[in-house]
Design an enzyme around this catalytic site. Sequence first.
Site, PDB file in Angstrom:
ATOM      1  N   ASP A  90      39.732  50.747  57.206  1.00 24.45           N
ATOM      2  CA  ASP A  90      39.402  51.329  58.731  1.00 24.45           C
ATOM      3  C   ASP A  90      40.505  50.702  59.382  1.00 24.45           C
ATOM      4  OD1 ASP A  90      37.230  52.418  57.654  1.00 24.45           O
ATOM      5  OD2 ASP A  90      36.069  51.406  59.382  1.00 24.45           O
ATOM      6  N   HIS A 147      39.940  48.619  50.489  1.00 24.70           N
ATOM      7  CA  HIS A 147      39.482  49.436  49.202  1.00 24.70           C
ATOM      8  C   HIS A 147      40.701  49.979  48.556  1.00 24.70           C
ATOM      9  CE1 HIS A 147      35.128  49.157  50.326  1.00 24.70           C
ATOM     10  NE2 HIS A 147      35.523  48.904  51.279  1.00 24.70           N
ATOM     11  N   SER A 253      43.863  41.894  60.261  1.00 25.94           N
ATOM     12  CA  SER A 253      44.951  41.876  60.065  1.00 25.94           C
ATOM     13  C   SER A 253      45.874  43.189  59.736  1.00 25.94           C
ATOM     14  CB  SER A 253      45.576  40.887  59.153  1.00 25.94           C
ATOM     15  OG  SER A 253      47.091  40.417  59.016  1.00 25.94           O
TER      16      SER A 253
END
Length: 288
Positions: A90, A147, A253
């Site tokens: 995301d 991921h 980050s």
Amino acid sequence: MLDKIKIGLQYSMPKHALTRLVGKLAAFEGGKLTTAVIRWFIKQYNVNMAEARNPDPTAYPTFNAFFVRELMEGARPINNDPQIISHPADACVSQFGPIKAGRLFQAKGHYFNACELLGGDSDLADEFMDGEFATLYLSPSDYHRVHMPCDGVLRQMIYIPGDLFSVNPLTATNVPNLFARNERVVCVFETEFGPLVQVLVGATIVGSIETVWAGTVTPPTGPEIRRWNYPIAGEQAISLKKGQEMGRFKLGSTVINLFPKDSIRFVENMQPRQVTRMGQPYAEYLVK
């Protein structure tokens, strides 16, 4: 003016000392105080707790536990088309495009060098010469597990010490060579289309960068580049599937992906400042 003052302060702040302090506070089990901080954070950054596996702020004993919260099952469907590469996080698309003469576009007037990003490994950088890159910024409100964008087998991990500048859009516009200066963990995978790099970039008050195979990589920090090589075949090989968690940030980050020349094409609607969700289409293999 205030924004420029903030940027100037980052050049003089004892960043690693600040990170250690914030990291300790984020890991502190403070009971009602911790819950109050979590509630404030949720309100301040409009965090959508409805999609969390556990939406109750009191269920998290530390701020870190809240920050790397799991999502409820099905919250991020993974595109199952084997030709499609999925977004790893995301985030917000900072920049993307071709790697030109070994350089990646950072922001208006700023580029950074792929070889520097990869810790000075020119042979590794050559594998991505004239390839493609994407820089994805994770804001404080985002889900902070990272991921796999596709199936891959881990080949190498590199820890590169560095600064801890903020990586928000304002700083990216004003701090030259930002992503090749900050502390980072480079993960190199073998995939169906060739090598893939997924760089986890540290930032101001990022308390920790972790991977699922090594646990906490930093902190502790160190002054030297460290490399770990992994077998890509046999029982000891670390194989990860598309959509499987590969790492996480405790405080936010940036993720940077590198792809080889003529291997992928980004989806047509991708553009800078676009909000992404893990599992959504990101790019597609170019079948040879």
